[in-house]
Scaffold this active site. Structure first.
Site, PDB file in Angstrom:
ATOM      1  N   ASP A 197      43.554  22.452  28.262  1.00 18.16           N
ATOM      2  CA  ASP A 197      44.346  23.380  29.068  1.00 18.16           C
ATOM      3  C   ASP A 197      44.223  24.730  28.398  1.00 18.16           C
ATOM      4  O   ASP A 197      44.915  25.027  27.414  1.00 18.16           O
ATOM      5  CB  ASP A 197      45.800  22.921  29.117  1.00 18.16           C
ATOM      6  CG  ASP A 197      46.683  23.862  29.939  1.00 18.16           C
ATOM      7  OD1 ASP A 197      46.183  24.911  30.395  1.00 18.16           O
ATOM      8  OD2 ASP A 197      47.879  23.555  30.108  1.00 18.16           O
TER       9      ASP A 197
ATOM     10  N   SER B   6      34.956  37.787  41.764  1.00 17.99           N
ATOM     11  CA  SER B   6      35.080  37.572  43.205  1.00 17.99           C
ATOM     12  C   SER B   6      34.903  38.908  43.910  1.00 17.99           C
ATOM     13  O   SER B   6      35.228  39.963  43.344  1.00 17.99           O
ATOM     14  CB  SER B   6      36.454  36.984  43.540  1.00 17.99           C
ATOM     15  OG  SER B   6      36.706  37.027  44.933  1.00 17.99           O
TER      16      SER B   6
ATOM     17  N   TYR C 100      45.706  37.987  42.612  1.00 17.20           N
ATOM     18  CA  TYR C 100      44.396  37.411  42.288  1.00 17.20           C
ATOM     19  C   TYR C 100      43.316  38.489  42.276  1.00 17.20           C
ATOM     20  O   TYR C 100      42.495  38.550  41.347  1.00 17.20           O
ATOM     21  CB  TYR C 100      44.058  36.323  43.304  1.00 17.20           C
ATOM     22  CG  TYR C 100      42.687  35.719  43.133  1.00 17.20           C
ATOM     23  CD1 TYR C 100      42.424  34.846  42.096  1.00 17.20           C
ATOM     24  CD2 TYR C 100      41.648  36.030  44.009  1.00 17.20           C
ATOM     25  CE1 TYR C 100      41.170  34.282  41.934  1.00 17.20           C
ATOM     26  CE2 TYR C 100      40.400  35.471  43.865  1.00 17.20           C
ATOM     27  CZ  TYR C 100      40.156  34.598  42.813  1.00 17.20           C
ATOM     28  OH  TYR C 100      38.918  34.055  42.657  1.00 17.20           O
TER      29      TYR C 100
ATOM     30  N   LYS D  57      40.707  39.913  39.207  1.00 18.49           N
ATOM     31  CA  LYS D  57      39.249  39.960  39.275  1.00 18.49           C
ATOM     32  C   LYS D  57      38.731  41.392  39.079  1.00 18.49           C
ATOM     33  O   LYS D  57      37.652  41.591  38.502  1.00 18.49           O
ATOM     34  CB  LYS D  57      38.770  39.383  40.607  1.00 18.49           C
ATOM     35  CG  LYS D  57      39.031  37.886  40.738  1.00 18.49           C
ATOM     36  CD  LYS D  57      38.425  37.099  39.581  1.00 18.49           C
ATOM     37  CE  LYS D  57      38.560  35.608  39.764  1.00 18.49           C
ATOM     38  NZ  LYS D  57      37.944  34.834  38.655  1.00 18.49           N
TER      39      LYS D  57
END
Length: 264
Positions: free
Chosen positions: A74, A164, A178, A182
């Site tokens: 993790d 992305s 998000y 990026k």
């Protein structure tokens, strides 16, 4: 670029996810892969599982000649990045390609001001999508690449950060947090390339369009290997959906193989 006298070692995070699994499945016979995953493991031979012939279960199968080295971790937990680097180096002695693919995405389709959902996601998403690539790259450099300038260049060592298109475009659906991670990863990539050039390590990013819905995941995986084999650094390359087919009257003659389009 010369790769030295042994197979290249690729450390891939998010190896149990869609892109990680496709990369491992397509290239585990080309690389020695350190497959870092949290729960799911890629469906390829590893030290944990392998292929058997049910009619001859004791017979060795050629598919098992190459096995990925699975590390369950993790990466958001303190000390896990360092443990992964130490295990990879203990197993293979070095890493030639680092693929920062692990990511966290939680959307806020009702907007940033819909309660505290966006505020609650800010730190976890930045920690995973920006902090983990930064920490992993830094620890790997400190424990393997610093002071090995000649070897780094001989092995054409490099990092590919998986970003992305949303890092440079605004899309609906609650992608603000998000997308911000990026965008930060894209600029981190450029800064890493500038600093890591001092000891002969390249850094690039790929920014795919939505996959597998618009871009085949295999194409995204192939873009990683293209960057690994190349000499470019400091760039973020788009991996775009194929263009709409043109009519014979308007189609232009094909001149070259498609390459990822630079973003910024």
């Amino acid at each position: 670029m010369p790769n030295g006298d042994q197979r290249r070692v690729a450390l891939v995070t998010g190896a149990g996810g869609l892109l990680g699994s496709v990369f491992c499945g397509a290239y585990y016979q080309n690389y020695d892969i350190v497959a870092v995953c949290r729960d799911r493991v890629p469906a390829v031979p590893s030290q944990e599982e392998w292929f058997i012939d049910p009619l001859a279960p004791r017979e060795e199968l050629p598919e098992n000649a190459s096995r990925v080295y699975v590390i369950r971790a993790d990466l958001a937990r303190e000390g896990e990045v360092e443990r992964v680097v130490d295990l990879a180096l203990a197993k293979f002695g070095g890493v030639d390609l680092l693929v920062n693919n692990a990511a966290r995405i939680e959307l806020q389709p009702n907007g940033m001001v819909d309660g505290d959902t966006a505020l609650d996601e800010f730190e976890p998403q930045f920690a995973m999508n920006v902090g983990v690539p930064l920490r992993l790259s830094t620890r790997l450099a400190q424990r393997c690449w610093l002071g090995a300038d000649l070897r780094n260049r001989e092995r054409n060592r490099n990092i590919v950060n998986v970003s992305s298109l949303s890092g440079s475009e605004v899309y609906p659906g609650g992608q603000a947090i998000y997308s911000a991670t990026k965008a930060a990863l894209d600029h981190l990539t450029r800064h890493q390339a500038s600093e890591f050039a001092e000891f002969g390590v390249r850094v690039n990013g790929i920014a795919p369009d939505s996959f597998p819905h618009r871009v085949p995941t295999q194409k995204v995986a192939a873009a990683i290997t293209e960057l690994d084999a190349g000499s470019m650094t400091g760039l973020v390359f788009g991996v775009l959906a194929p263009p709409e087919p043109e009519s014979p009257e308007t189609a232009e003659p094909e001149t070259a193989a498609e390459q990822p389009a630079p973003q910024g």
